[in-house]
Scaffold this motif. Sequence first.
Motif, PDB file in Angstrom:
ATOM      1  N   TYR A 127      -2.001   1.309 -37.453  1.00  0.00           N
ATOM      2  CA  TYR A 127      -2.817   2.509 -37.223  1.00  0.00           C
ATOM      3  C   TYR A 127      -2.411   3.094 -35.876  1.00  0.00           C
ATOM      4  O   TYR A 127      -2.145   2.346 -34.919  1.00  0.00           O
ATOM      5  CB  TYR A 127      -4.306   2.149 -37.212  1.00  0.00           C
ATOM      6  CG  TYR A 127      -4.820   1.666 -38.542  1.00  0.00           C
ATOM      7  CD1 TYR A 127      -5.434   2.544 -39.434  1.00  0.00           C
ATOM      8  CD2 TYR A 127      -4.679   0.332 -38.920  1.00  0.00           C
ATOM      9  CE1 TYR A 127      -5.910   2.096 -40.667  1.00  0.00           C
ATOM     10  CE2 TYR A 127      -5.144  -0.118 -40.147  1.00  0.00           C
ATOM     11  CZ  TYR A 127      -5.752   0.771 -41.016  1.00  0.00           C
ATOM     12  OH  TYR A 127      -6.208   0.328 -42.236  1.00  0.00           O
ATOM     13  N   ASN A 128      -2.374   4.418 -35.798  1.00  0.00           N
ATOM     14  CA  ASN A 128      -1.949   5.098 -34.584  1.00  0.00           C
ATOM     15  C   ASN A 128      -2.893   6.262 -34.295  1.00  0.00           C
ATOM     16  O   ASN A 128      -3.279   6.985 -35.208  1.00  0.00           O
ATOM     17  CB  ASN A 128      -0.538   5.670 -34.750  1.00  0.00           C
ATOM     18  CG  ASN A 128       0.451   4.658 -35.304  1.00  0.00           C
ATOM     19  OD1 ASN A 128       1.035   3.879 -34.581  1.00  0.00           O
ATOM     20  ND2 ASN A 128       0.632   4.656 -36.627  1.00  0.00           N
ATOM     21  N   PHE A 129      -3.245   6.450 -33.015  1.00  0.00           N
ATOM     22  CA  PHE A 129      -4.022   7.622 -32.647  1.00  0.00           C
ATOM     23  C   PHE A 129      -3.729   7.997 -31.203  1.00  0.00           C
ATOM     24  O   PHE A 129      -3.311   7.156 -30.390  1.00  0.00           O
ATOM     25  CB  PHE A 129      -5.529   7.396 -32.844  1.00  0.00           C
ATOM     26  CG  PHE A 129      -6.176   6.601 -31.747  1.00  0.00           C
ATOM     27  CD1 PHE A 129      -6.765   7.235 -30.652  1.00  0.00           C
ATOM     28  CD2 PHE A 129      -6.189   5.219 -31.774  1.00  0.00           C
ATOM     29  CE1 PHE A 129      -7.354   6.506 -29.625  1.00  0.00           C
ATOM     30  CE2 PHE A 129      -6.778   4.475 -30.748  1.00  0.00           C
ATOM     31  CZ  PHE A 129      -7.373   5.133 -29.671  1.00  0.00           C
ATOM     32  N   GLY A 130      -3.936   9.255 -30.878  1.00  0.00           N
ATOM     33  CA  GLY A 130      -3.721   9.728 -29.513  1.00  0.00           C
ATOM     34  C   GLY A 130      -3.642  11.240 -29.488  1.00  0.00           C
ATOM     35  O   GLY A 130      -4.336  11.922 -30.241  1.00  0.00           O
ATOM     36  N   TYR A 131      -2.756  11.758 -28.656  1.00  0.00           N
ATOM     37  CA  TYR A 131      -2.663  13.212 -28.496  1.00  0.00           C
ATOM     38  C   TYR A 131      -1.308  13.587 -27.897  1.00  0.00           C
ATOM     39  O   TYR A 131      -0.572  12.744 -27.379  1.00  0.00           O
ATOM     40  CB  TYR A 131      -3.772  13.714 -27.567  1.00  0.00           C
ATOM     41  CG  TYR A 131      -3.798  13.037 -26.221  1.00  0.00           C
ATOM     42  CD1 TYR A 131      -2.917  13.394 -25.208  1.00  0.00           C
ATOM     43  CD2 TYR A 131      -4.699  11.994 -25.955  1.00  0.00           C
ATOM     44  CE1 TYR A 131      -2.921  12.755 -23.981  1.00  0.00           C
ATOM     45  CE2 TYR A 131      -4.714  11.350 -24.727  1.00  0.00           C
ATOM     46  CZ  TYR A 131      -3.814  11.739 -23.743  1.00  0.00           C
ATOM     47  OH  TYR A 131      -3.817  11.099 -22.531  1.00  0.00           O
ATOM     48  N   LYS A 132      -1.004  14.870 -27.961  1.00  0.00           N
ATOM     49  CA  LYS A 132       0.100  15.422 -27.181  1.00  0.00           C
ATOM     50  C   LYS A 132      -0.445  16.611 -26.417  1.00  0.00           C
ATOM     51  O   LYS A 132      -1.416  17.253 -26.838  1.00  0.00           O
ATOM     52  CB  LYS A 132       1.278  15.819 -28.072  1.00  0.00           C
ATOM     53  CG  LYS A 132       0.964  16.791 -29.176  1.00  0.00           C
ATOM     54  CD  LYS A 132       2.199  17.038 -30.030  1.00  0.00           C
ATOM     55  CE  LYS A 132       1.880  17.961 -31.206  1.00  0.00           C
ATOM     56  NZ  LYS A 132       3.058  18.252 -32.029  1.00  0.00           N
ATOM     57  N   LEU A 147       0.007   7.583 -27.325  1.00  0.00           N
ATOM     58  CA  LEU A 147      -0.460   7.013 -28.588  1.00  0.00           C
ATOM     59  C   LEU A 147      -0.874   5.563 -28.387  1.00  0.00           C
ATOM     60  O   LEU A 147      -0.164   4.790 -27.733  1.00  0.00           O
ATOM     61  CB  LEU A 147       0.641   7.059 -29.652  1.00  0.00           C
ATOM     62  CG  LEU A 147       1.056   8.428 -30.183  1.00  0.00           C
ATOM     63  CD1 LEU A 147       2.278   8.289 -31.079  1.00  0.00           C
ATOM     64  CD2 LEU A 147      -0.094   9.081 -30.941  1.00  0.00           C
ATOM     65  N   CYS A 148      -2.013   5.209 -28.959  1.00  0.00           N
ATOM     66  CA  CYS A 148      -2.416   3.815 -29.072  1.00  0.00           C
ATOM     67  C   CYS A 148      -1.981   3.335 -30.450  1.00  0.00           C
ATOM     68  O   CYS A 148      -2.301   3.962 -31.463  1.00  0.00           O
ATOM     69  CB  CYS A 148      -3.930   3.679 -28.914  1.00  0.00           C
ATOM     70  SG  CYS A 148      -4.523   1.975 -29.109  1.00  0.00           S
ATOM     71  N   LYS A 149      -1.236   2.231 -30.481  1.00  0.00           N
ATOM     72  CA  LYS A 149      -0.694   1.714 -31.744  1.00  0.00           C
ATOM     73  C   LYS A 149      -1.305   0.344 -32.029  1.00  0.00           C
ATOM     74  O   LYS A 149      -1.311  -0.526 -31.153  1.00  0.00           O
ATOM     75  CB  LYS A 149       0.831   1.637 -31.670  1.00  0.00           C
ATOM     76  CG  LYS A 149       1.468   3.035 -31.538  1.00  0.00           C
ATOM     77  CD  LYS A 149       2.963   2.948 -31.417  1.00  0.00           C
ATOM     78  CE  LYS A 149       3.588   4.326 -31.531  1.00  0.00           C
ATOM     79  NZ  LYS A 149       3.792   4.760 -32.909  1.00  0.00           N
ATOM     80  N   ILE A 150      -1.816   0.202 -33.243  1.00  0.00           N
ATOM     81  CA  ILE A 150      -2.535  -1.015 -33.629  1.00  0.00           C
ATOM     82  C   ILE A 150      -1.835  -1.634 -34.839  1.00  0.00           C
ATOM     83  O   ILE A 150      -2.136  -1.321 -35.994  1.00  0.00           O
ATOM     84  CB  ILE A 150      -4.005  -0.690 -33.977  1.00  0.00           C
ATOM     85  CG1 ILE A 150      -4.636   0.177 -32.877  1.00  0.00           C
ATOM     86  CG2 ILE A 150      -4.810  -1.962 -34.186  1.00  0.00           C
ATOM     87  CD1 ILE A 150      -5.811   0.994 -33.339  1.00  0.00           C
ATOM     88  N   PRO A 151      -0.839  -2.502 -34.601  1.00  0.00           N
ATOM     89  CA  PRO A 151      -0.117  -3.116 -35.715  1.00  0.00           C
ATOM     90  C   PRO A 151      -0.891  -4.273 -36.328  1.00  0.00           C
ATOM     91  O   PRO A 151      -1.630  -4.970 -35.632  1.00  0.00           O
ATOM     92  CB  PRO A 151       1.182  -3.600 -35.067  1.00  0.00           C
ATOM     93  CG  PRO A 151       0.840  -3.811 -33.638  1.00  0.00           C
ATOM     94  CD  PRO A 151      -0.298  -2.874 -33.303  1.00  0.00           C
TER      95      PRO A 151
END
Length: 201
Positions: A127-132, A147-151
């Motif tokens: 799952y990935n979330f964040g911004y630019k 981005l915060c990445k949750i493998p």
Amino acid sequence: MISIFTEHNGVSPVKQDFIWLGEYYDGTHLSEFDFQTKEEHSFYSLERDKLIRFGVIGHGRKLFYEADGVFNLNGTGIEVTYKVGDKEYPLTGLADHFRDTITYKDAESTVNLAGGGGMTDTIINQYNFGYKSVIEIDGVTFQFKALCKIPFGQSMYMNFWLVADQKLDGTLVIKKNNRIAEEINAPLRKGVGGEVNFGLS
């Protein structure tokens, strides 16, 4: 004002491990799946100009960023600056620069070619979330993506991407809970992006 990220137990209302959740300044929110009805909502229904927080919840964890771009990962604050000599360019902690919300899932499916069957169930493995954002500070324009990445089955981590409109010989400074966690030598060439991963364990 009470925050849904503060008050919620951090458990997904559906079988999916994590769901995205956006919180608005008027106290309302939109989640990927409704907490009561479990009805699915489109990410494109988010009113980005009204967001004060965005992130994901699941497995009792509440991971999000505030309207100023500072991440709150289950109580741990993550901030980023770019430093050139004694000059610091804050890449987080600024108002109204973080409306371009990102969320997506990495998934894989297997196909049975021999048995004539189609695809099996799709498995989400990250799952990935964040911004630019585009940030202009003292004559320098930065494009910044966080981005915060949750493998699945591994430690989550941050991915930062940065490009400037001029050559800079600086350092990327990452702070956890207002303390410097890492300083990474990060010279930038005009218009050329640089990328780094930062472990959160």
